[in-house]
Design a protein around this motif. Structure first.
Motif, short mmCIF file in Angstrom:
data_model
loop_
_atom_site.label_atom_id
_atom_site.label_comp_id
_atom_site.label_asym_id
_atom_site.label_seq_id
_atom_site.Cartn_x
_atom_site.Cartn_y
_atom_site.Cartn_z
N ASN A 154 -6.76 8.59 5.63
CA ASN A 154 -6.44 8.59 4.20
C ASN A 154 -6.04 9.95 3.62
OD1 ASN A 154 -6.96 5.84 4.13
ND2 ASN A 154 -9.12 6.13 3.62
N ARG A 178 2.80 -10.59 7.99
CA ARG A 178 1.71 -11.51 7.67
C ARG A 178 1.70 -12.67 8.65
NH1 ARG A 178 0.85 -7.71 4.64
NH2 ARG A 178 0.30 -7.82 2.43
N SER A 237 0.85 -1.18 0.00
CA SER A 237 0.00 0.00 0.00
C SER A 237 0.88 1.23 0.00
CB SER A 237 -0.89 0.01 1.24
OG SER A 237 -1.78 -1.09 1.20
N ARG A 272 1.34 5.02 0.59
CA ARG A 272 0.72 6.16 1.30
C ARG A 272 1.63 7.36 1.23
NH1 ARG A 272 -0.21 1.55 4.61
NH2 ARG A 272 -2.37 0.86 4.48
C1 LIG Z 1 -10.71 -4.01 1.63
C2 LIG Z 1 -9.51 -3.17 2.03
C3 LIG Z 1 -9.72 -1.90 2.56
C4 LIG Z 1 -8.61 -1.10 2.90
N1 LIG Z 1 -8.82 0.19 3.34
C5 LIG Z 1 -7.76 1.00 3.58
C6 LIG Z 1 -7.95 2.37 3.91
O1 LIG Z 1 -9.08 2.90 3.95
N2 LIG Z 1 -6.85 3.12 4.16
C7 LIG Z 1 -5.59 2.60 4.08
O2 LIG Z 1 -4.63 3.35 4.31
N3 LIG Z 1 -5.38 1.30 3.75
C8 LIG Z 1 -6.43 0.50 3.49
N4 LIG Z 1 -6.22 -0.81 3.09
C9 LIG Z 1 -4.84 -1.32 2.95
C10 LIG Z 1 -4.48 -2.34 4.04
O3 LIG Z 1 -4.29 -1.65 5.25
C11 LIG Z 1 -3.21 -3.07 3.59
O4 LIG Z 1 -3.46 -3.76 2.40
C12 LIG Z 1 -2.71 -4.08 4.64
O5 LIG Z 1 -2.37 -3.44 5.83
C13 LIG Z 1 -1.47 -4.85 4.13
O6 LIG Z 1 -0.44 -3.95 3.81
P1 LIG Z 1 0.18 -3.85 2.34
O7 LIG Z 1 -0.97 -3.54 1.39
O8 LIG Z 1 1.17 -2.72 2.39
O9 LIG Z 1 0.81 -5.14 2.00
C14 LIG Z 1 -7.30 -1.60 2.75
C15 LIG Z 1 -7.11 -2.88 2.19
C16 LIG Z 1 -8.19 -3.64 1.82
C17 LIG Z 1 -7.94 -4.98 1.17
#
Ligand SMILES: Cc1cc2nc3c(=O)[nH]c(=O)nc-3n(C[C@H](O)[C@H](O)[C@H](O)COP(=O)(O)O)c2cc1C
Length: 176
Positions: A69, A165, A12, A14
């Motif tokens: 966000n 994980r 993700s 950010r």
């Molecule tokens: C259905 C879903 C909703 C999520 N909503 C948010 C969100 O609103 N804000 C955010 O910063 N990350 C959001 N995420 C990201 C997750 O926090 C992130 O995928 C998870 O912590 C794993 O980290 P990575 O994606 O860096 O591997 C969301 C992920 C999913 C799958």
């Protein structure tokens, strides 16, 4: 890049570079992959609205309730995933089996989009914290908005994080 490599480096984002736009060809390539996503009864019960410019900012603001966000405002593109009606067979299956196929389908297309973006060097963050009513209004949509995906290039200082994980034995078991 093969799928193992994509899985290892997708994370993700950010920390988007607000000055870098995503090339139109890359957006088209991401959508082309999304189009190939599987879904229950091939029903594809979703619609993708690609928001750029001021629309992207408006959508980002609609994901920022309660201070969440904020980073999404720097992403040049927001893909809004909204629900479309089930096809008849999937609707029947969902009812008979008590299974929410539409949400599953939306999750899969979301995974395709983020994997395709990763292959192209584009950062992504899935956003589930959102104001569906506001985004429907911004994008002129009827279906409920389930997810937004922020897309953009990560800033140069954005580093690959270690993945946190469950261990494999807590994730899965193999039985015969
Ligand atoms: C259905 C879903 C909703 C999520 N909503 C948010 C969100 O609103 N804000 C955010 O910063 N990350 C959001 N995420 C990201 C997750 O926090 C992130 O995928 C998870 O912590 C794993 O980290 P990575 O994606 O860096 O591997 C969301 C992920 C999913 C799958």
């Amino acid at each position: 890049m093969n799928f193992q490599e994509i899985s290892a480096i997708r994370q993700s984002c950010r920390n988007f570079d607000a000055k870098k736009q995503i090339e139109d060809e890359k957006i088209q390539a991401i959508l082309a992959s999304a189009r190939l996503s599987p879904s229950a009864c091939n029903g594809q019960p979703y619609f993708l609205t690609v928001c750029k410019g001021e629309k992207a900012k408006q959508v980002a603001r609609a994901t920022m309730g309660m201070g969440m966000n904020k980073f999404s405002l720097d992403a040049p593109v927001q893909i809004v995933i909204s629900e479309m009606p089930y096809v008849k067979s999937a609707a029947l299956g969902a009812k008979l089996k008590g299974n929410d196929y539409r949400s599953i389908d939306i999750g899969i297309v979301c995974a395709y989009i983020t994997a395709a973006a990763t292959e192209l060097g584009v950062g992504s963050c899935i956003l589930g914290w959102l104001d569906s009513a506001k985004i429907k209004d911004i994008c002129d949509l009827d279906g409920e908005v389930r997810l937004v995906i922020s897309l953009g290039y990560p800033n140069d200082n954005d580093k690959l994080r270690e993945k946190n994980r469950k261990s494999l034995d807590k994730l899965a078991k193999i039985i015969e």
